[in-house]
Structure formats: C-alpha cells, structure tokens
Design a protein around this motif. Sequence first.
Motif, mmCIF file in Angstrom:
data_model
loop_
_atom_site.group_PDB
_atom_site.id
_atom_site.type_symbol
_atom_site.label_atom_id
_atom_site.label_comp_id
_atom_site.label_asym_id
_atom_site.label_seq_id
_atom_site.Cartn_x
_atom_site.Cartn_y
_atom_site.Cartn_z
ATOM 1 N N GLY A 90 79.006 25.578 16.974
ATOM 2 C CA GLY A 90 79.879 24.406 16.991
ATOM 3 C C GLY A 90 80.105 23.824 18.374
ATOM 4 O O GLY A 90 79.285 23.993 19.277
ATOM 5 N N ASN A 91 81.233 23.141 18.535
ATOM 6 C CA ASN A 91 81.481 22.441 19.796
ATOM 7 C C ASN A 91 82.727 22.945 20.512
ATOM 8 O O ASN A 91 83.391 22.201 21.221
ATOM 9 N N LEU A 92 83.051 24.234 20.317
ATOM 10 C CA LEU A 92 84.272 24.781 20.925
ATOM 11 C C LEU A 92 83.943 25.765 22.044
ATOM 12 O O LEU A 92 83.029 26.588 21.910
ATOM 13 N N ASP A 93 84.712 25.693 23.136
ATOM 14 C CA ASP A 93 84.504 26.639 24.239
ATOM 15 C C ASP A 93 85.214 27.957 23.930
ATOM 16 O O ASP A 93 85.820 28.105 22.871
ATOM 17 N N PHE A 94 85.151 28.894 24.866
ATOM 18 C CA PHE A 94 85.663 30.232 24.518
ATOM 19 C C PHE A 94 87.171 30.259 24.320
ATOM 20 O O PHE A 94 87.710 31.190 23.752
ATOM 21 N N GLU A 95 87.844 29.204 24.742
ATOM 22 C CA GLU A 95 89.290 29.131 24.474
ATOM 23 C C GLU A 95 89.594 28.334 23.201
ATOM 24 O O GLU A 95 90.755 28.127 22.856
ATOM 25 N N MET A 106 76.747 21.540 25.341
ATOM 26 C CA MET A 106 76.608 20.534 24.273
ATOM 27 C C MET A 106 75.236 19.858 24.337
ATOM 28 O O MET A 106 74.632 19.555 23.313
ATOM 29 N N LEU A 107 74.739 19.669 25.562
ATOM 30 C CA LEU A 107 73.396 19.084 25.690
ATOM 31 C C LEU A 107 72.371 20.049 25.100
ATOM 32 O O LEU A 107 71.418 19.650 24.438
ATOM 33 N N PHE A 108 72.590 21.341 25.337
ATOM 34 C CA PHE A 108 71.692 22.354 24.796
ATOM 35 C C PHE A 108 71.709 22.296 23.263
ATOM 36 O O PHE A 108 70.663 22.296 22.614
ATOM 37 N N SER A 129 68.682 32.305 7.747
ATOM 38 C CA SER A 129 69.863 31.996 8.556
ATOM 39 C C SER A 129 71.032 31.818 7.608
ATOM 40 O O SER A 129 70.875 31.251 6.524
ATOM 41 N N MET A 130 72.191 32.299 8.020
ATOM 42 C CA MET A 130 73.404 32.175 7.219
ATOM 43 C C MET A 130 74.468 31.499 8.075
ATOM 44 O O MET A 130 74.957 32.087 9.040
ATOM 45 N N LEU A 131 74.789 30.265 7.740
ATOM 46 C CA LEU A 131 75.713 29.472 8.564
ATOM 47 C C LEU A 131 77.007 29.248 7.786
ATOM 48 O O LEU A 131 76.967 28.814 6.633
ATOM 49 N N VAL A 132 78.137 29.555 8.432
ATOM 50 C CA VAL A 132 79.436 29.373 7.778
ATOM 51 C C VAL A 132 80.208 28.258 8.484
ATOM 52 O O VAL A 132 80.285 28.239 9.709
ATOM 53 N N GLY A 133 80.761 27.361 7.692
ATOM 54 C CA GLY A 133 81.588 26.287 8.239
ATOM 55 C C GLY A 133 83.051 26.707 8.220
ATOM 56 O O GLY A 133 83.663 26.754 7.161
ATOM 57 N N HIS A 134 83.593 27.029 9.392
ATOM 58 C CA HIS A 134 85.009 27.420 9.473
ATOM 59 C C HIS A 134 85.903 26.200 9.649
ATOM 60 O O HIS A 134 86.981 26.124 9.084
ATOM 61 N N GLU A 135 85.448 25.273 10.474
ATOM 62 C CA GLU A 135 86.146 23.987 10.611
ATOM 63 C C GLU A 135 85.064 22.936 10.606
ATOM 64 O O GLU A 135 84.076 23.058 11.344
ATOM 65 N N VAL A 136 85.239 21.909 9.802
ATOM 66 C CA VAL A 136 84.201 20.872 9.741
ATOM 67 C C VAL A 136 84.857 19.510 9.977
ATOM 68 O O VAL A 136 86.011 19.308 9.621
ATOM 69 N N ASP A 272 81.532 14.369 18.377
ATOM 70 C CA ASP A 272 81.697 15.768 18.776
ATOM 71 C C ASP A 272 82.587 15.963 19.998
ATOM 72 O O ASP A 272 82.851 17.095 20.389
ATOM 73 N N HIS A 273 83.055 14.892 20.602
ATOM 74 C CA HIS A 273 84.043 15.069 21.666
ATOM 75 C C HIS A 273 85.447 14.760 21.146
ATOM 76 O O HIS A 273 86.417 14.835 21.879
ATOM 77 N N ILE A 274 85.544 14.416 19.832
ATOM 78 C CA ILE A 274 86.861 14.122 19.234
ATOM 79 C C ILE A 274 87.200 15.157 18.151
ATOM 80 O O ILE A 274 88.295 15.687 18.098
ATOM 81 N N HIS A 275 86.212 15.424 17.279
ATOM 82 C CA HIS A 275 86.485 16.306 16.144
ATOM 83 C C HIS A 275 85.978 17.717 16.399
ATOM 84 O O HIS A 275 84.915 17.909 16.986
ATOM 85 N N ARG A 276 86.725 18.673 15.909
ATOM 86 C CA ARG A 276 86.328 20.069 16.043
ATOM 87 C C ARG A 276 85.285 20.413 14.989
ATOM 88 O O ARG A 276 85.365 19.975 13.848
ATOM 89 N N ARG A 277 84.294 21.202 15.371
ATOM 90 C CA ARG A 277 83.335 21.727 14.393
ATOM 91 C C ARG A 277 83.090 23.177 14.779
ATOM 92 O O ARG A 277 82.540 23.465 15.846
ATOM 93 N N ASP A 278 83.540 24.073 13.913
ATOM 94 C CA ASP A 278 83.398 25.506 14.184
ATOM 95 C C ASP A 278 82.465 26.077 13.122
ATOM 96 O O ASP A 278 82.877 26.335 11.994
ATOM 97 N N VAL A 279 81.193 26.202 13.462
ATOM 98 C CA VAL A 279 80.207 26.772 12.539
ATOM 99 C C VAL A 279 79.533 27.955 13.221
ATOM 100 O O VAL A 279 79.257 27.910 14.418
ATOM 101 N N ARG A 280 79.340 29.001 12.480
ATOM 102 C CA ARG A 280 78.863 30.270 13.041
ATOM 103 C C ARG A 280 77.675 30.767 12.233
ATOM 104 O O ARG A 280 77.736 30.772 11.005
ATOM 105 N N ARG A 281 76.659 31.209 12.944
ATOM 106 C CA ARG A 281 75.409 31.560 12.254
ATOM 107 C C ARG A 281 75.000 33.005 12.489
ATOM 108 O O ARG A 281 75.002 33.476 13.629
#
Length: 297
Positions: A90-95, A106-108, A129-136, A272-281
């Motif tokens: 997703g687009n969230l940093d470690f905090e 994000m460029l990566f 691959s198994m991807l879970v959407g925690h926040e979309v 992606d600089h406004i909305h949170r997207r937390d997806v984990r694979r």
Amino acid sequence: MTLDIRPLTRGFCAEVAGYDFSTPPEKVPVDEIRAAMNTYGALVFRGSPPTDEQHVAFSKLFGAIEKGTLIKVAGVEKRRLKHLELVDVGNLDFEGNIYPRGHRRMLFRKGDRLWHVDMSFMDNRATYSMLVGHEVPPEGGDTEFADARAAYDALPAGMKTLVDGLTAEHSVWHSRVLAGFPEPTAQELASRPPARHALAHAREGSERRSLYIASHASHIVGWPIDLGRDLIASLLKFATQPRFVYRHQWRQGDLVMWDNLATLHRGTDFDDHIHRRDVRRATCREREIVDSDASYA
Ligand code: OGA
Ligand code: MN
C-alpha cells in the motif's frame, strides 16, 4: 468442506463466498482450492477478513513462502508490518501515514501499475500471491487480472510456435524504470539480478499452456533488443485485451489469490497522496527459498 464458488467472468476468476479464515490449517480444503485456482486462475475470498496471522498461515499451505529481510533498497527504512512474510504493497509508511508525493518508495510501487506477474525476475518464481485489502480507497485502486492461458489459446498457430521456442529475460529494474522510477543505484541493481524464463509454459499440475510475460521482461534472449522489446510489447497488448481481463473492485477484508504462472495483473490509479490504501501480500514460490532469493521488499 465444500467451497461456495461463483464464477466472476466466463471461466476466469471466481468468488469464494463466506470463506472462514479461522478454519484451522488442517481443515483448509487445500486440494479443492488448488483445483479451483487451476480452473479460474484467481479467487476472491469474501467474508470475514483474515488477520495477518491467518493470512500467513493460510498462504503457507500452498507452498514455500516468501519471507522479507531487512530492506536497504527502494526507499524503505523500516518495516511497518510485523510479519516478514507480508509485503507492504500500500501507500503507508512505517508509522501508518500516507507517503508524501514523489517519495522513492511510491515511485518504486508505481511499477505495480504496469501489467506484470510477481517475481518473474527471480529464478525461483512466484506461484500464488495472496493479497488482502485492509483499507481500500473509496474510489480507484482496483486490481486488474488478465487470463494468460486464454491469451495463449487465442494466439494464431504460427505465433504459438514462435513463442514456444523463446526465452525472455526479466529484471525488476526494467519495469521500475518504465514506470518512472529513477535509474537504480549500483546497490539496488546488485540486489536483484535478472532471470530468464520460457515465454510460454504449462505450469506444474496443469495441461494448459500459458504465456509468461510481464513488464519486467526486458528482452528476448538471442534477439536484438529492439526486436525482442517489440514482441514483448505486442504480446502484453494482446494478452491484456478487455476480453481477457477481470477488474477487481476491492472491499475491505477481501483476500484475492492469483496464480502468477497463469495470469497477469496490475494495480490501477487512485488518489494515493490523499486516500489510504493498506494492502498486504503473501507470496508462494516454486521451490524452497534460499538466501540468494530472499525478497526485495
Ligand atoms: C501485488 C500487486 C497491485 C495492487 O501486490 O503484487 O501488483 O493493486 N498489487 O495493489
Ligand atoms: Mn504484483
């Protein structure tokens, strides 16, 4: 256990309704899920969302699982997720804050928005691959899947013969630079050398042949670079025509499982600089993982 499987398009991708991720590992219908993956290429598990522990435990039932190491490349300083088996897509940093616009990380990740399969740039390729959407996000951020087996079947006979005899070289840096990531550093380059794979194959456990292409594919082995690039581009275009594509609109808690050896996928745009997207694979591999094929992110 009998799965409640509902096809999403004609024969490609299906929903597994009401799946319970608290099912103990020994009770998970692994063979039934594998068979459904063989038929549909990708499955959307919709019901109660898995915890990270359940996500990892479920994924481990399907093969050697990818495990991250401490990352020194591609703009990540610290991991947000506790489980090394989970890739933070997703687009969230470690905090837990949204990365600022233009951040290297994000460029990566922008490379994920080109059609690809996971880890084709490794010798030991990704299988499921198994991807879970925690926040979309409320809008956008869908994931598209293309049927690489139907695409192979639809190729003209002469093209099948041609691709059957060819090998492509794949590099993660090729797709990143295509997506606008700056030229990789020497350290980054050394961390992920390229790998070579047949352009068409039948995955283990299946009779059906499939194209195996991705934006990671930089050239065809033994061909002039430009000619190979043109062929890869035209095969990617062919395989991702709307008639081969399913577009997944995420609901929070979905787990989408896809077969990288029979499908292609890509992320799609969102704010992606406004909305949170937390997806984990979590990612399974063809073989046991040794140090040299540990993950990059
Ligand atoms: C991935 C991927 C696309 C997305 O997780 O491998 O390509 O929509 N994700 O997040
Ligand atoms: Mn991917």
